[in-house]
Write a protein that holds these residues in place. Sequence first.
Motif, PDB file in Angstrom:
ATOM      1  N   GLU A   4      -7.107  14.145  -5.805  1.00 18.17           N
ATOM      2  CA  GLU A   4      -5.659  14.056  -5.660  1.00 18.17           C
ATOM      3  C   GLU A   4      -5.187  12.607  -5.688  1.00 18.17           C
ATOM      4  O   GLU A   4      -4.085  12.312  -6.177  1.00 18.17           O
ATOM      5  N   ALA A   5      -5.998  11.696  -5.175  1.00 24.69           N
ATOM      6  CA  ALA A   5      -5.636  10.279  -5.220  1.00 24.69           C
ATOM      7  C   ALA A   5      -5.511   9.806  -6.659  1.00 24.69           C
ATOM      8  O   ALA A   5      -4.582   9.063  -7.016  1.00 24.69           O
ATOM      9  N   HIS A   6      -6.443  10.228  -7.525  1.00 26.43           N
ATOM     10  CA  HIS A   6      -6.365   9.843  -8.941  1.00 26.43           C
ATOM     11  C   HIS A   6      -5.191  10.523  -9.639  1.00 26.43           C
ATOM     12  O   HIS A   6      -4.551   9.918 -10.516  1.00 26.43           O
ATOM     13  N   ARG A   7      -4.891  11.752  -9.268  1.00 27.04           N
ATOM     14  CA  ARG A   7      -3.712  12.413  -9.843  1.00 27.04           C
ATOM     15  C   ARG A   7      -2.437  11.691  -9.431  1.00 27.04           C
ATOM     16  O   ARG A   7      -1.492  11.555 -10.213  1.00 27.04           O
ATOM     17  N   HIS A   8      -2.403  11.232  -8.196  1.00 28.84           N
ATOM     18  CA  HIS A   8      -1.272  10.459  -7.675  1.00 28.84           C
ATOM     19  C   HIS A   8      -1.064   9.211  -8.529  1.00 28.84           C
ATOM     20  O   HIS A   8       0.069   8.858  -8.871  1.00 28.84           O
ATOM     21  N   LEU A   9      -2.175   8.537  -8.882  1.00 19.92           N
ATOM     22  CA  LEU A   9      -2.101   7.340  -9.718  1.00 19.92           C
ATOM     23  C   LEU A   9      -1.616   7.689 -11.118  1.00 19.92           C
ATOM     24  O   LEU A   9      -0.740   7.009 -11.672  1.00 19.92           O
ATOM     25  N   VAL A  23       0.849  -1.193   0.000  1.00 14.99           N
ATOM     26  CA  VAL A  23       0.000   0.000   0.000  1.00 14.99           C
ATOM     27  C   VAL A  23       0.885   1.243   0.000  1.00 14.99           C
ATOM     28  O   VAL A  23       1.881   1.301   0.720  1.00 14.99           O
ATOM     29  N   ASP A  24       0.521   2.210  -0.815  1.00 17.17           N
ATOM     30  CA  ASP A  24       1.272   3.464  -0.884  1.00 17.17           C
ATOM     31  C   ASP A  24       1.290   4.156   0.475  1.00 17.17           C
ATOM     32  O   ASP A  24       0.325   4.088   1.242  1.00 17.17           O
ATOM     33  N   ASP A  25       2.395   4.835   0.756  1.00 13.77           N
ATOM     34  CA  ASP A  25       2.543   5.507   2.047  1.00 13.77           C
ATOM     35  C   ASP A  25       1.524   6.627   2.242  1.00 13.77           C
ATOM     36  O   ASP A  25       1.131   6.930   3.377  1.00 13.77           O
ATOM     37  N   THR A  26       1.095   7.245   1.143  1.00 14.70           N
ATOM     38  CA  THR A  26       0.121   8.329   1.239  1.00 14.70           C
ATOM     39  C   THR A  26      -1.288   7.760   1.193  1.00 14.70           C
ATOM     40  O   THR A  26      -1.697   7.180   0.182  1.00 14.70           O
ATOM     41  N   VAL A  27      -2.017   7.877   2.284  1.00  9.09           N
ATOM     42  CA  VAL A  27      -3.410   7.453   2.346  1.00  9.09           C
ATOM     43  C   VAL A  27      -4.275   8.710   2.288  1.00  9.09           C
ATOM     44  O   VAL A  27      -4.093   9.632   3.088  1.00  9.09           O
ATOM     45  N   PHE A  28      -5.202   8.753   1.344  1.00  6.32           N
ATOM     46  CA  PHE A  28      -5.992   9.957   1.087  1.00  6.32           C
ATOM     47  C   PHE A  28      -7.330   9.908   1.827  1.00  6.32           C
ATOM     48  O   PHE A  28      -7.869   8.831   2.084  1.00  6.32           O
ATOM     49  N   ALA A  29      -7.856  11.072   2.134  1.00  2.00           N
ATOM     50  CA  ALA A  29      -9.208  11.185   2.681  1.00  2.00           C
ATOM     51  C   ALA A  29     -10.200  11.299   1.524  1.00  2.00           C
ATOM     52  O   ALA A  29      -9.829  11.615   0.392  1.00  2.00           O
ATOM     53  N   LEU A  30     -11.464  11.032   1.816  1.00  2.35           N
ATOM     54  CA  LEU A  30     -12.491  11.087   0.777  1.00  2.35           C
ATOM     55  C   LEU A  30     -12.523  12.456   0.097  1.00  2.35           C
ATOM     56  O   LEU A  30     -12.722  12.543  -1.117  1.00  2.35           O
ATOM     57  N   ASP A  31     -12.333  13.517   0.859  1.00  2.34           N
ATOM     58  CA  ASP A  31     -12.310  14.870   0.287  1.00  2.34           C
ATOM     59  C   ASP A  31     -11.197  15.048  -0.740  1.00  2.34           C
ATOM     60  O   ASP A  31     -11.252  15.970  -1.566  1.00  2.34           O
ATOM     61  N   ASP A  32     -10.195  14.186  -0.688  1.00  3.49           N
ATOM     62  CA  ASP A  32      -9.024  14.322  -1.558  1.00  3.49           C
ATOM     63  C   ASP A  32      -8.976  13.253  -2.644  1.00  3.49           C
ATOM     64  O   ASP A  32      -7.897  12.916  -3.157  1.00  3.49           O
ATOM     65  N   VAL A  33     -10.132  12.712  -3.033  1.00  4.87           N
ATOM     66  CA  VAL A  33     -10.157  11.632  -4.019  1.00  4.87           C
ATOM     67  C   VAL A  33      -9.599  12.087  -5.364  1.00  4.87           C
ATOM     68  O   VAL A  33      -8.979  11.292  -6.095  1.00  4.87           O
TER      69      VAL A  33
END
Length: 329
Positions: free
Chosen positions: A309-314, A297-307
Motif C-alpha cells: 500500500e505504501a508503494h501504491r500511495h507513491l 514526511v507524509d501524514d500516513t506512516v505505513f507498517a511493514l505489513d502494508d508496504v
Amino acid sequence: MPRVVVFDEFGGPEVMHLVEEPVVEPAVGEVRVRMEAFAVNPLDRMMRSGTSPAPVPLPHARLGVEGTGVVDALGPGTTGLKIGDPVILTAVPDASARGSYAEYTTVPASRVLARPAGLGITEAAAIWVAYSTAYGALVEKARMRPGDHVLITAASGGVGRAAMQIAHQIGAVPIAVTRHAARKDELLAAGAAAVIATDHADIAEAVGHHTGGTGADIVLDLVMGPGQQDLLKAARPGGTLVAAGFLDPRPTPFPAGPPLTIFGYRSFEHTLDTVVVKRMAAFLNAGVRLGALRPAVDDTVFALDDVVEAHRHLEKGLNGGKKIVVTAS
C-alpha cells in the motif's frame, strides 16, 4: 524469524511480499542494524518495476536505500560504534541484496552515521537520500555560494524541498519550478523565494524577472527530458546546470544555449566517499540543530505489513511530494 520484503518478478506494487529469513551475522568491518523505519524512494519503484538504470538480479531481490535503526551487532574489527547506537544508513549500493526494507540488515560500518539529535524516527528514516543528493549536487558539484539564484525543478518533491532548505542555509536564493500554479503557496511555505508555475508562465521570462535580468546562477534539473531546453535559456551565461534527476523518461536533447558548466550527478558519487560524507553529516547535523533542515514526511506512516500500500500511495501521488515512511518494528 525476522521479516524481509522481496520480489521475484518485475511489476507493480503487488509483486512485493514478506518472507522470513535467519538473522545474518555481520562480516568483518560490518554492522547489523535492527531497522526501525525506512523511506520509499523513486529508485525503489524503478527497481521493483524493472526500469532501474542498474540491473536487478531476480528472484528474491530486496529493496531500500535509506532508513534508520539501532546497531544490533558488530562484525570483527568494527570500531567507532557500539550495540544500541541509533544510526541512519548513508548508502546501500547493493540494495537488491541488502536493502533496508527489512527488520534487520547488515552494511559496512562506514555506511552508517549517528542519527542526528532532534529527529524522530520517521524523519530520520526519510532525511538522508534527499538531503545528501541536494547537498552533493548544489554544494559539492555546483559550489553554491551566498547570493546565488538557484532554479530548482520538481521543487515539491523530496530532493526539491531539501534543495530549497539547503540553499537557505547557505544564503542562496531558491526559485522553485512546478507544473501547477496550485502548488505555489505550498512551495512558498516550504522555503521558495519565488515560484514559477509552467502552466502559467515562461520559465526564462520569469527567471529574468526574479533575477533582475541576469538569469539563474545554478539550475538543478531533477526532471531531465525535453524540458531541459527551457531551463538552459533561464541560466545566466557562465552559470551551472546540474542534471540530477530522471523523472521524465523521454530523451534529453544535447544542451544548446548560453555557455554553461554542465554536470551529471548521481548521489552514490559522493555517498560512497567517506570524506564527502563527513562533510555532508556535519552540514546536516548543523541544519537539524538550527531547525533549518527538516524533511517533509507524509501524514500516513505505513507498517511493514502494508508496504504494498505504501508503494501504491507513491504511484498515485497521494503523498504530494512528501516522503513516505514505513515502520519496520
